[in-house]
Design an enzyme around this catalytic site. Sequence first.
Site, mmCIF file in Angstrom:
data_model
loop_
_atom_site.group_PDB
_atom_site.id
_atom_site.type_symbol
_atom_site.label_atom_id
_atom_site.label_comp_id
_atom_site.label_asym_id
_atom_site.label_seq_id
_atom_site.Cartn_x
_atom_site.Cartn_y
_atom_site.Cartn_z
ATOM 1 N N HIS A 19 0.933 -0.985 0.457
ATOM 2 C CA HIS A 19 -0.636 0.239 -0.064
ATOM 3 C C HIS A 19 0.812 1.471 0.098
ATOM 4 O O HIS A 19 2.119 1.026 0.667
ATOM 5 C CB HIS A 19 -1.019 0.215 0.694
ATOM 6 C CG HIS A 19 -0.212 -0.346 2.236
ATOM 7 N ND1 HIS A 19 0.007 -1.165 3.425
ATOM 8 C CD2 HIS A 19 0.564 0.691 3.531
ATOM 9 C CE1 HIS A 19 1.080 -1.125 4.253
ATOM 10 N NE2 HIS A 19 0.658 -0.230 4.853
ATOM 11 N N HIS A 155 -15.593 1.398 33.291
ATOM 12 C CA HIS A 155 -15.664 0.573 32.585
ATOM 13 C C HIS A 155 -14.670 -0.504 33.124
ATOM 14 O O HIS A 155 -13.497 -0.323 33.486
ATOM 15 C CB HIS A 155 -16.618 0.765 31.943
ATOM 16 C CG HIS A 155 -15.329 1.347 30.658
ATOM 17 N ND1 HIS A 155 -14.990 2.592 30.756
ATOM 18 C CD2 HIS A 155 -14.354 1.548 30.026
ATOM 19 C CE1 HIS A 155 -14.302 3.409 29.849
ATOM 20 N NE2 HIS A 155 -13.902 2.074 29.426
ATOM 21 N N HIS A 157 -12.635 -3.396 30.308
ATOM 22 C CA HIS A 157 -12.866 -4.346 28.898
ATOM 23 C C HIS A 157 -12.009 -5.846 28.872
ATOM 24 O O HIS A 157 -10.891 -5.532 28.971
ATOM 25 C CB HIS A 157 -11.832 -3.537 27.333
ATOM 26 C CG HIS A 157 -12.184 -2.386 27.489
ATOM 27 N ND1 HIS A 157 -13.075 -1.745 26.840
ATOM 28 C CD2 HIS A 157 -11.701 -0.822 27.922
ATOM 29 C CE1 HIS A 157 -13.086 -0.667 26.611
ATOM 30 N NE2 HIS A 157 -12.354 0.235 26.946
ATOM 31 N N GLU A 162 -5.951 -1.647 26.013
ATOM 32 C CA GLU A 162 -6.468 -0.495 25.473
ATOM 33 C C GLU A 162 -5.240 -0.140 25.066
ATOM 34 O O GLU A 162 -4.496 0.323 26.120
ATOM 35 C CB GLU A 162 -7.692 -0.119 25.676
ATOM 36 C CG GLU A 162 -8.199 1.662 26.200
ATOM 37 C CD GLU A 162 -8.719 1.881 26.399
ATOM 38 O OE1 GLU A 162 -9.145 2.976 25.967
ATOM 39 O OE2 GLU A 162 -10.063 1.205 27.451
ATOM 40 N N HIS A 201 -11.580 1.137 34.938
ATOM 41 C CA HIS A 201 -10.689 2.940 34.590
ATOM 42 C C HIS A 201 -12.141 3.502 34.605
ATOM 43 O O HIS A 201 -13.149 3.626 33.914
ATOM 44 C CB HIS A 201 -10.061 2.618 33.318
ATOM 45 C CG HIS A 201 -10.732 2.490 31.826
ATOM 46 N ND1 HIS A 201 -10.446 1.303 32.252
ATOM 47 C CD2 HIS A 201 -10.450 2.846 31.027
ATOM 48 C CE1 HIS A 201 -10.978 0.757 30.744
ATOM 49 N NE2 HIS A 201 -10.789 1.792 30.427
ATOM 50 N N GLU A 215 -9.604 5.278 21.179
ATOM 51 C CA GLU A 215 -8.866 4.129 21.386
ATOM 52 C C GLU A 215 -9.266 2.420 20.485
ATOM 53 O O GLU A 215 -9.693 2.803 20.142
ATOM 54 C CB GLU A 215 -10.707 3.440 23.033
ATOM 55 C CG GLU A 215 -11.284 4.500 23.644
ATOM 56 C CD GLU A 215 -11.627 3.887 24.461
ATOM 57 O OE1 GLU A 215 -12.719 3.151 24.448
ATOM 58 O OE2 GLU A 215 -12.638 4.340 25.586
#
Length: 263
Positions: A19, A155, A157, A162, A201, A215
């Site tokens: 690319h 919350h 993940h 992240e 966090h 994120e």
Amino acid sequence: MHRRREGGDLWYFPAGLPHSLQGLGPDGCEFLICFDEGKASEFTTLLMSEWFTHTPPDILGQNFGVPVETFKDIPLRDLYIFQGELPGDLAPDRAAVSGKGAPPHPFTFSLGSGAPARETKGGTVHIADSRNFTVSTTVAAALVTVRPGGLREMHWHPNADEWQYWIKGKGQMTVFNTGPNAVTMDFNSGDIGYVKKNLGHYVKNTGDTDLQFLEVFRAPYFADVSLSDWIARTPPAMVAQHLNVSEATIAKFRKNKPEVMPV
């Protein structure tokens, strides 16, 4: 594929596919490159100029079916980012690169201009993952905008670490670990944040303008668990004993993942 892209757009390059990127007038472009391999860098990128420079001229001539002298003026240094000429109209370039037509799954996605996955008084969350950006099977992303005084809710993940890039504004993030161990830091535009998988966090906008950050997750889909939503859907009597608050108070906790407060 050959397309012109605007601010807020994403481009996904599957590993191993060649690319190129060209800046357009009047002031070029600035973009962020994220890899799904932590050790990847420009030093592990196969450059066309580098390959040509380190290949014997007779091999180049035989490979391309042209005289050896054709390659006497090729650059002797790597061309990673260099000054060239502005490209012309898009149609001739598309015709030049066309093979079997457009791929079945587009490599581009308009993250910033599409409808947000979540919008509240506190801000917005735009999401790109394999569910809407079909070709992106190894990376998921969320563009989060938090209004002044707003809060990206508490919350975690469950499926990936992240990696954050803070685009504009200023804010404060606190990350919690077992122990208990916690760290709170201030962030400004251009900063990078990192939160390990499963660590709780939150992000608070501490400025007087919109806070926006990206994120990025090494995962096929975006996933987060809202602390408020989890507690509000847990038997209230048990939560009341844990927090020493009334069940009536717990009934007021937000459900359905507010994402950005206030709602």
